[in-house]
Design an enzyme around this catalytic site. Structure first.
Site, PDB file in Angstrom:
ATOM      1  N   PRO A  87      51.776  59.979  38.461  1.00 47.00           N
ATOM      2  CA  PRO A  87      52.757  61.043  38.238  1.00 47.00           C
ATOM      3  C   PRO A  87      54.176  60.618  38.617  1.00 47.00           C
ATOM      4  O   PRO A  87      55.142  61.298  38.273  1.00 47.00           O
ATOM      5  CB  PRO A  87      52.259  62.194  39.129  1.00 47.00           C
ATOM      6  N   GLU A 114      43.968  59.835  46.952  1.00 47.52           N
ATOM      7  CA  GLU A 114      45.396  60.062  47.184  1.00 47.52           C
ATOM      8  C   GLU A 114      46.264  59.009  46.489  1.00 47.52           C
ATOM      9  O   GLU A 114      47.484  59.060  46.566  1.00 47.52           O
ATOM     10  CB  GLU A 114      45.710  60.064  48.689  1.00 47.52           C
ATOM     11  N   ARG A 152      47.187  54.419  17.564  1.00 48.97           N
ATOM     12  CA  ARG A 152      47.477  54.992  16.247  1.00 48.97           C
ATOM     13  C   ARG A 152      48.739  54.390  15.628  1.00 48.97           C
ATOM     14  O   ARG A 152      48.988  54.551  14.440  1.00 48.97           O
ATOM     15  CB  ARG A 152      47.573  56.510  16.327  1.00 48.97           C
ATOM     16  N   ASP A 167      54.549  61.663  12.124  1.00 51.05           N
ATOM     17  CA  ASP A 167      54.131  62.417  13.302  1.00 51.05           C
ATOM     18  C   ASP A 167      55.323  63.051  14.007  1.00 51.05           C
ATOM     19  O   ASP A 167      56.462  62.594  13.884  1.00 51.05           O
ATOM     20  CB  ASP A 167      53.418  61.499  14.309  1.00 51.05           C
TER      21      ASP A 167
END
Length: 249
Positions: A87, A114, A152, A167
């Site tokens: 993150p 963690e 892709r 896209d």
């Protein structure tokens, strides 16, 4: 393109190539996927891969020695960058997916608990990457998203060579609306222009819809994009039409 994934849950990650676009890419030999389980490099009888953090605190941290060996084993056959799903990483977007698609291979590192020992990042990680501002139980889902987004874009993966180019986000815009049969559904009709056979008019309509949808739903994408004069004309048309329809309702 070769994907190697360092993960405690190989069966979870490997499911991404069992079906769909990525499954066909494996069948065609365009991509390959191999998992490396840090638990296989643990030396104790319990195959321990985590330990308490120095300095105290809740949770456990993935041990450095097991991860180091797993990553370096993957490096023996994969020259690509090591990407840690975190993150704290740079956000995964279409531009980054395109950049990663130019690599010969990628080694994806999935944390758990963690997180991982920071020294692994210093020693082996080339890039940290995030799929969104939220926390998951581990990096596996992020790795699967990255594999799909990158795969892709590789030549031959999609059924039509122009599919990826149309896209959402490919040129900084959201995608236009799409329709198929039947022509009418509960009083809603397919826009007449799409049935006209005039390819220039269809292309213009699709570009206007893409600009308009982006203006409505993701205006920050427009602010980050330099619009051409013709795009500004189309967007102004869309905004005026939207304003008129709003007034009527």
């Amino acid at each position: 393109m070769q994907f190697d994934v360092v993960t405690l849950f190989p069966e979870l990650v490997e499911s991404v190539v069992h079906s769909g676009v990525t499954g066909r890419a494996v069948e065609r030999g365009i991509i390959s996927l191999k998992s490396w389980n840090p638990r296989d490099y643990a030396t104790d009888v319990h195959r321990t891969v985590d330990d308490r953090p120095y300095g105290g605190g809740p949770g456990m941290v993935m041990k450095a020695d097991c991860l180091l060996q797993a990553i370096r084993a993957a490096r023996q056959t994969n020259p690509g960058k090591v990407v840690y799903l975190s993150p704290q990483g740079v956000p995964l977007n279409q531009a980054l997916a395109g950049k990663l698609a130019s690599e010969d291979g990628l080694i994806l590192l999935c944390g758990r608990y963690e997180g991982i020992d920071e020294r692994i990042i210093a020693l082996e990680v080339d890039m940290e990457c995030s799929i969104g501002d939220y926390v998951l139980s581990g990096g596996e889902l992020g790795a699967m998203v990255l594999i799909d987004a990158v795969a892709r874009l590789l030549p031959g993966v999609l059924g039509h060579n122009e599919s990826a180019a149309q896209d959402s986000f490919f040129d900084g815009l959201l995608d236009c609306p799409h329709y198929t049969r039947p022509e009418e559904l509960e009083g809603l009709s397919v826009p007449a222009v799409l049935k006209s056979g005039n390819h220039a008019d269809i292309a213009r309509w699709r570009k206007k819809q893409a600009l308009g949808r982006t203006w409505q739903r993701r205006p920050e994408l427009l602010r980050a994009r330099q619009l051409t004069d013709s795009e500004r004309v189309l967007l102004d048309e869309y905004v005026n039409e939207f304003d008129r329809s709003t007034e009527l309702h």
